[in-house]
Design a protein around this motif. Structure first.
Motif, PDB file in Angstrom:
ATOM      1  N   ARG A 124       7.980  12.956  -2.447  1.00 52.44           N
ATOM      2  CA  ARG A 124       8.028  11.804  -3.643  1.00 52.44           C
ATOM      3  C   ARG A 124       7.353  10.408  -3.314  1.00 52.44           C
ATOM      4  O   ARG A 124       6.757   9.858  -4.461  1.00 52.44           O
ATOM      5  N   GLU A 125       6.861  10.070  -2.004  1.00 51.50           N
ATOM      6  CA  GLU A 125       6.168   9.179  -1.824  1.00 51.50           C
ATOM      7  C   GLU A 125       4.816   8.992  -2.235  1.00 51.50           C
ATOM      8  O   GLU A 125       4.254   7.759  -2.185  1.00 51.50           O
ATOM      9  N   VAL A 126       4.347  10.316  -2.885  1.00 47.20           N
ATOM     10  CA  VAL A 126       2.914  11.093  -2.799  1.00 47.20           C
ATOM     11  C   VAL A 126       2.825  10.362  -4.123  1.00 47.20           C
ATOM     12  O   VAL A 126       1.814   9.562  -4.837  1.00 47.20           O
ATOM     13  N   GLY A 127       4.299  11.050  -5.428  1.00 46.39           N
ATOM     14  CA  GLY A 127       4.173  10.580  -6.476  1.00 46.39           C
ATOM     15  C   GLY A 127       3.797   9.156  -7.085  1.00 46.39           C
ATOM     16  O   GLY A 127       3.661   8.547  -7.713  1.00 46.39           O
ATOM     17  N   LEU A 128       5.021   8.191  -5.675  1.00 47.20           N
ATOM     18  CA  LEU A 128       5.318   6.762  -6.109  1.00 47.20           C
ATOM     19  C   LEU A 128       3.256   6.222  -6.282  1.00 47.20           C
ATOM     20  O   LEU A 128       3.126   5.475  -6.460  1.00 47.20           O
ATOM     21  N   SER A 129       2.829   6.555  -5.137  1.00 47.50           N
ATOM     22  CA  SER A 129       1.989   6.144  -4.409  1.00 47.50           C
ATOM     23  C   SER A 129       0.889   6.825  -5.880  1.00 47.50           C
ATOM     24  O   SER A 129      -0.328   5.397  -6.008  1.00 47.50           O
ATOM     25  N   PHE A 130       0.773   6.971  -6.191  1.00 50.82           N
ATOM     26  CA  PHE A 130      -0.254   7.735  -7.613  1.00 50.82           C
ATOM     27  C   PHE A 130       0.471   6.830  -8.933  1.00 50.82           C
ATOM     28  O   PHE A 130      -0.517   6.328  -9.674  1.00 50.82           O
ATOM     29  N   MET A 131       1.566   6.752  -9.020  1.00 53.69           N
ATOM     30  CA  MET A 131       2.094   5.785 -10.042  1.00 53.69           C
ATOM     31  C   MET A 131       1.454   4.003  -9.832  1.00 53.69           C
ATOM     32  O   MET A 131       1.422   3.765 -10.861  1.00 53.69           O
ATOM     33  N   ILE A 132       1.186   4.009  -8.773  1.00 56.03           N
ATOM     34  CA  ILE A 132       0.775   2.746  -8.435  1.00 56.03           C
ATOM     35  C   ILE A 132      -0.670   2.881  -8.675  1.00 56.03           C
ATOM     36  O   ILE A 132      -1.265   1.553 -10.006  1.00 56.03           O
ATOM     37  N   VAL A 133      -1.252   3.900  -8.411  1.00 58.86           N
ATOM     38  CA  VAL A 133      -2.365   3.590  -8.860  1.00 58.86           C
ATOM     39  C   VAL A 133      -3.110   3.551 -10.532  1.00 58.86           C
ATOM     40  O   VAL A 133      -3.590   2.860 -11.286  1.00 58.86           O
ATOM     41  N   GLY A 134      -1.563   4.738 -11.371  1.00 59.99           N
ATOM     42  CA  GLY A 134      -2.212   4.723 -12.682  1.00 59.99           C
ATOM     43  C   GLY A 134      -1.310   2.713 -13.040  1.00 59.99           C
ATOM     44  O   GLY A 134      -1.873   2.287 -14.751  1.00 59.99           O
ATOM     45  N   ILE A 135      -0.369   2.431 -13.089  1.00 55.54           N
ATOM     46  CA  ILE A 135      -0.313   1.373 -13.374  1.00 55.54           C
ATOM     47  C   ILE A 135      -1.011   0.159 -13.480  1.00 55.54           C
ATOM     48  O   ILE A 135      -1.679  -0.813 -13.998  1.00 55.54           O
ATOM     49  N   VAL A 136      -2.040   0.139 -11.687  1.00 55.15           N
ATOM     50  CA  VAL A 136      -2.459  -0.942 -11.544  1.00 55.15           C
ATOM     51  C   VAL A 136      -3.933  -0.571 -12.510  1.00 55.15           C
ATOM     52  O   VAL A 136      -4.553  -1.627 -13.561  1.00 55.15           O
ATOM     53  N   SER A 137      -4.372   0.887 -13.296  1.00 56.43           N
ATOM     54  CA  SER A 137      -5.834   1.055 -13.357  1.00 56.43           C
ATOM     55  C   SER A 137      -5.265   0.686 -14.789  1.00 56.43           C
ATOM     56  O   SER A 137      -6.313   0.159 -15.870  1.00 56.43           O
ATOM     57  N   THR A 138      -4.285   1.075 -15.461  1.00 52.11           N
ATOM     58  CA  THR A 138      -3.803   0.585 -17.263  1.00 52.11           C
ATOM     59  C   THR A 138      -3.709  -1.467 -16.693  1.00 52.11           C
ATOM     60  O   THR A 138      -4.194  -1.239 -17.674  1.00 52.11           O
ATOM     61  N   LEU A 139      -3.058  -1.628 -16.412  1.00 46.56           N
ATOM     62  CA  LEU A 139      -3.223  -3.192 -16.167  1.00 46.56           C
ATOM     63  C   LEU A 139      -4.873  -3.626 -16.066  1.00 46.56           C
ATOM     64  O   LEU A 139      -5.125  -4.495 -17.051  1.00 46.56           O
ATOM     65  N   VAL A 146       1.375   0.416   3.745  1.00 42.02           N
ATOM     66  CA  VAL A 146       0.175  -0.217   3.568  1.00 42.02           C
ATOM     67  C   VAL A 146      -0.195   0.933   2.643  1.00 42.02           C
ATOM     68  O   VAL A 146      -1.720   0.189   1.540  1.00 42.02           O
ATOM     69  N   ILE A 147      -0.098   1.530   2.337  1.00 44.61           N
ATOM     70  CA  ILE A 147      -1.500   2.919   2.196  1.00 44.61           C
ATOM     71  C   ILE A 147      -1.315   2.624   0.167  1.00 44.61           C
ATOM     72  O   ILE A 147      -2.365   2.403  -0.009  1.00 44.61           O
ATOM     73  N   PRO A 148       0.075   3.181  -0.188  1.00 41.13           N
ATOM     74  CA  PRO A 148      -0.288   2.382  -1.471  1.00 41.13           C
ATOM     75  C   PRO A 148      -0.967   1.178  -2.193  1.00 41.13           C
ATOM     76  O   PRO A 148      -1.510   1.192  -3.286  1.00 41.13           O
ATOM     77  N   ILE A 149      -0.713   0.412  -1.329  1.00 40.61           N
ATOM     78  CA  ILE A 149      -1.301  -1.360  -1.263  1.00 40.61           C
ATOM     79  C   ILE A 149      -3.207  -0.489  -1.197  1.00 40.61           C
ATOM     80  O   ILE A 149      -3.765  -1.783  -2.193  1.00 40.61           O
ATOM     81  N   VAL A 150      -3.198  -0.340   0.243  1.00 38.24           N
ATOM     82  CA  VAL A 150      -5.051   0.216  -0.399  1.00 38.24           C
ATOM     83  C   VAL A 150      -5.732   0.373  -1.402  1.00 38.24           C
ATOM     84  O   VAL A 150      -6.642   1.192  -1.597  1.00 38.24           O
ATOM     85  N   MET A 151      -4.432   1.954  -1.672  1.00 35.94           N
ATOM     86  CA  MET A 151      -4.630   2.737  -3.326  1.00 35.94           C
ATOM     87  C   MET A 151      -4.903   2.025  -4.594  1.00 35.94           C
ATOM     88  O   MET A 151      -6.062   2.332  -5.389  1.00 35.94           O
ATOM     89  N   ALA A 152      -3.941   0.594  -4.392  1.00 38.64           N
ATOM     90  CA  ALA A 152      -3.760   0.133  -5.305  1.00 38.64           C
ATOM     91  C   ALA A 152      -5.694  -1.124  -5.520  1.00 38.64           C
ATOM     92  O   ALA A 152      -5.899  -1.230  -6.621  1.00 38.64           O
ATOM     93  N   PHE A 153      -5.696  -1.243  -3.964  1.00 38.82           N
ATOM     94  CA  PHE A 153      -7.380  -1.768  -4.002  1.00 38.82           C
ATOM     95  C   PHE A 153      -8.249  -0.863  -4.730  1.00 38.82           C
ATOM     96  O   PHE A 153      -9.308  -1.521  -5.775  1.00 38.82           O
ATOM     97  N   GLY A 154      -8.314   0.499  -4.365  1.00 41.37           N
ATOM     98  CA  GLY A 154      -9.384   0.820  -4.974  1.00 41.37           C
ATOM     99  C   GLY A 154      -8.705   1.209  -6.471  1.00 41.37           C
ATOM    100  O   GLY A 154      -9.897   1.485  -7.300  1.00 41.37           O
ATOM    101  N   ALA A 155      -7.789   1.459  -7.265  1.00 40.39           N
ATOM    102  CA  ALA A 155      -7.591   1.934  -8.586  1.00 40.39           C
ATOM    103  C   ALA A 155      -8.082   0.623  -8.991  1.00 40.39           C
ATOM    104  O   ALA A 155      -8.975   0.161 -10.200  1.00 40.39           O
ATOM    105  N   CYS A 156      -8.032  -0.643  -8.580  1.00 38.75           N
ATOM    106  CA  CYS A 156      -8.984  -1.711  -9.563  1.00 38.75           C
ATOM    107  C   CYS A 156     -10.769  -1.228  -9.791  1.00 38.75           C
ATOM    108  O   CYS A 156     -11.127  -1.927 -10.211  1.00 38.75           O
TER     109      CYS A 156
END
Length: 429
Positions: A255-270, A330-340
């Motif tokens: 669940r946590e891993v999937g939500l993290s990658f979902m955040i990556v997808g959202i940030v990348s799309t935007l 904090v990891i999903p936040i860091v991954m969102a940074f990388g997704a940018c």
């Protein structure tokens, strides 16, 4: 030689809307199937190494298919190639649903990868109907369609999957994916206008390796292909071991891993939909690409050095209110940074390749770029697994971060070549 169609479809606007819809529908089907593949394979009594082989087989098919379909679309036009590949996707999904054993399922995934190598054709179509100065932005919109598909697809797949029914419970999402691919094919037939004229049948056909020679000799394309190889290897390596890494460090589950990658997808799309094109027009494609590489590398380092726990307890007490704390939040936040950073890569790489290639080679060069991406997706996870097991859990991230530095340097050098060539052309005029 192929000439451009006399009238670009609606100056690219209407054509882009159709292409966005087709890509989105197709990628929803792809995103719908991929997350459930391990569970589908388990229903076929597959072992772990056979499950990973299903993913490698698909990337292997794409590796050979992307240059072929890209070159073919340069010769016969984009529309027929898109139609054939989408039909192959639909057939591949249907065959997968009825595969009686894991080995046939692996063979079907290889076939589907061969048929799914149409990303370069999509990018070639966008390049055909878009002025050079707007290509990074419109490539970003197509990238946003990919991102949206990966966001919607996995969620829809989770809703449709019925594991309590056994093997048949995993077939329904695959049937829906086949239907979506067929729907995208209908959209191509009904709404998409061809962007290129057919080649002269009497014209000599370039040898298969001629595209490689052109790419090697082209100072821009050769550098950009290596950038793709490096950054995609880093991403696929991180993606393949992230679940194991997060489980070991934070005791995370699916669940946590999937939500993290979902955040990556959202940030990348935007980012691709709203900012990539504007940044490229203001600062230049090569500079934005280089910054994107460094942002991605920095995010990998931040993941490694992030503390295991920011709080000594698992909940934050505010009077009578108890707020649960997810360790590693904090990891999903860091991954969102990388997704940018990652989301700046694909549109600018595609725009630079199309700018540096003649019209009759754009599809071929974009196909080689996707083949380079496929090579990275084949070997990146394998190398990450060896590093993860042999040297330590953090090493796939650290090595990936280190490689983004030469990737950024190559991006800057490619930009210098583009500016030098442009100045030389203007001097001649």
């Amino acid at each position: 030689m192929i000439s451009s169609s006399k009238t670009p479809p609606a100056a690219g606007g209407a054509a882009l809307a159709v292409m966005f819809s087709v890509v989105f529908i197709n990628l929803v089907g792809f995103g719908l199937v991929v997350p459930l593949l391990p569970f589908f394979a388990q229903s076929l009594k597959a072992e772990a190494w056979q499950i990973t082989l299903m993913f490698s087989a698909y990337s292997l098919g794409q590796f050979f298919a992307e240059p072929f379909w890209g070159r073919l679309s340069d010769r016969i036009g984009r529309k027929p190639v898109l139609l054939v590949t989408l039909v192959a996707n639909a057939l591949g999904y249907l065959m997968l649903a009825f595969a009686p054993n894991i080995w046939l399922a692996i063979a079907v995934r290889l076939f589907t990868g061969l048929g799914a190598g149409n990303i370069s054709t999509v990018q070639g179509y966008v390049a055909d109907v878009t002025p050079p100065e707007k290509r990074a932005g419109r490539m970003g919109l197509i990238g946003a369609a990919f991102g949206l598909g990966f966001i919607v697809g996995p969620g829809l797949g989770g809703l449709l999957t019925q594991p309590q029914l056994g093997h048949i419970g995993y077939q329904l999402p695959i049937f829906v994916a086949a239907a979506l691919a067929a729907l995208a094919a209908v959209g191509v037939v009904v709404f998409l206008r061809e962007s290129r004229a057919k080649a002269d049948p009497a014209a000599p056909r370039p040898a298969f390796l001629s595209g490689l020679k052109f790419a090697r000799d082209n100072e821009v394309v050769s550098r950009v292909l290596v950038v793709t190889l490096i950054y995609m290897a880093g991403f696929s390596a991180m993606e393949s071991v992230f679940g194991l890494w997060a489980e070991d460090r934070y005791a995370w589950g699916a669940r946590e891993v999937g939500l993290s990658f979902m955040i990556v997808g959202i940030v990348s799309t935007l980012n691709q939909g709203f900012f990539a094109g504007k940044l490229a027009r203001r600062f230049g494609e090569s500079r934005v690409l280089a910054v994107g590489m460094l942002l991605f590398g920095a995010s990998l380092v931040l993941q490694v050095i992030s503390p295991v726990s920011w709080f000594p307890a698992t909940s934050l007490e505010l009077g009578a209110l108890s707020i649960p704390i997810v360790q590693g939040w904090v990891i999903p936040i860091v991954m969102a940074f990388g997704a940018c950073g990652m989301s700046l890569a694909m549109p600018n790489i595609s725009a630079m390749i199309s700018r540096a290639s003649p019209p009759d080679r754009q599809g071929a060069m974009l196909g080689l770029n996707m083949a380079s991406s496929s090579v990275a997706r084949i070997f990146g996870p394998m190398i990450a697994g060896a590093l993860f097991s042999g040297l330590g859990h953090d090493w796939p991230f650290l090595i990936g971060a280190l490689l983004t530095i030469p990737a950024a340097v190559m991006a800057i050098n490619a930009g210098r070549v583009i500016r030098r060539q442009k100045a030389a052309a203007e001097a001649v005029v």
